[in-house]
Design an enzyme around this catalytic site. Sequence first.
Site, short mmCIF file in Angstrom:
data_model
loop_
_atom_site.label_atom_id
_atom_site.label_comp_id
_atom_site.label_asym_id
_atom_site.label_seq_id
_atom_site.Cartn_x
_atom_site.Cartn_y
_atom_site.Cartn_z
N ASP A 1 0.83 -1.22 0.00
CA ASP A 1 0.00 0.00 0.00
C ASP A 1 0.86 1.26 0.00
OD1 ASP A 1 -2.27 1.51 0.05
OD2 ASP A 1 -2.77 1.11 2.14
N HIS B 1 2.70 3.23 -9.16
CA HIS B 1 2.54 1.76 -9.33
C HIS B 1 3.77 1.16 -9.99
CE1 HIS B 1 -1.38 1.90 -7.72
NE2 HIS B 1 -1.95 2.53 -8.72
N LEU C 1 11.22 -20.54 -4.60
CA LEU C 1 10.21 -19.68 -3.97
C LEU C 1 8.87 -19.77 -4.70
CD1 LEU C 1 9.59 -17.23 -1.98
CD2 LEU C 1 10.09 -15.77 -3.96
C1 FPP Z 1 -1.98 0.12 -3.39
O1 FPP Z 1 -1.51 1.45 -3.34
C2 FPP Z 1 -1.44 -0.54 -4.57
C3 FPP Z 1 -2.18 -1.13 -5.54
C4 FPP Z 1 -3.65 -1.21 -5.51
C5 FPP Z 1 -1.54 -1.72 -6.73
C6 FPP Z 1 -0.30 -2.50 -6.43
C7 FPP Z 1 0.35 -2.85 -7.69
C8 FPP Z 1 1.68 -2.96 -7.84
C9 FPP Z 1 2.68 -2.80 -6.74
C10 FPP Z 1 2.21 -3.32 -9.16
C11 FPP Z 1 2.07 -4.79 -9.28
C12 FPP Z 1 2.62 -5.26 -10.51
C13 FPP Z 1 2.50 -6.52 -10.94
C14 FPP Z 1 3.21 -6.89 -12.14
C15 FPP Z 1 1.68 -7.55 -10.28
P1 FPP Z 1 -2.56 2.63 -3.52
O2 FPP Z 1 -2.68 2.95 -4.97
O3 FPP Z 1 -3.85 2.29 -2.85
O4 FPP Z 1 -1.83 3.78 -2.75
P2 FPP Z 1 -2.49 4.98 -1.96
O5 FPP Z 1 -3.28 4.38 -0.82
O6 FPP Z 1 -1.33 5.78 -1.50
O7 FPP Z 1 -3.36 5.72 -2.94
#
Ligand code: FPP
Length: 247
Positions: free
Chosen positions: A16, A33, A127
């Site tokens: 997050d 992201h 893993l």
């Molecule tokens: C939460 O942060 C994050 C997500 C909903 C997306 C997570 C995705 C990735 C880390 C990329 C994954 C990539 C692959 C290839 C699987 P948020 O957007 O809710 O952050 P915020 O709360 O600060 O707005």
Amino acid sequence: MAEKKTFPEHVAVIMDGNGRWAKAHNQPRLFGHNAGMQAMKRIVIAAQESGVRYLTVYAFSTENWKRSTEEVQGIFRLIVKYVESELRELKENNVHINILGDYSMLPEASVRSLETLIGETKVNDGLKFNICLNYGGRDEIARAVNELTVKRMEQGLTPAECPVTEEEIARYLYTGSEHFGIPDPDLIIRTSGEERMSNFLTWQAAYSELMFTDTLWPDFGPEEFKQMLSDFGKRDRRFGGRKEEGK
Ligand code: FPP
């Protein structure tokens, strides 16, 4: 009684804070992201180096569809990019990938990439890296109950003659022996200062240790991760028993 572990065999992560990280850098959310994907790659390596057997990450929830089309499509494009850039290294490092969630609802290009990723890593026995995509804990339980109901109907079993047990429900979850056979997480980490489960591994988290950090996901690195693995050994897990019973 589960045995006392000093090291977490299965670590699950709620990644997050990508959006806030992007905002802090005056950049669009997708920039966050993308940085989150880089952080994820570093944690896969750190997990391998540390001897974690199962790493599960929450990449896209059943609720994330509510975000803007631009953001949702951007995350799906990142999946394609991830497979293109990482597949070779994941294979070389003997990583086995499973997808938890109904990814058939993603765009065709992402589905194709994921199928390549699954197919090309399925013989690996290093893993186990589980990526939750279009995943929701309640959705997973509902799917499991439906699947086991069909099985029971085929066998002519009723709850009166043969009550449904916890073990039977667990068997039909994505993590259950009818599917991927992944043990419950020992440790669940959430970054960015939020302290809630957000429909992640709802059934499996019953006895997991929880750790929270204010670090935003793109800034979460191997050092903090390894510190948490080490701190896990100091936790006193009793699984509902009394202290002297907790082996
Ligand atoms: C939460 O942060 C994050 C997500 C909903 C997306 C997570 C995705 C990735 C880390 C990329 C994954 C990539 C692959 C290839 C699987 P948020 O957007 O809710 O952050 P915020 O709360 O600060 O707005």
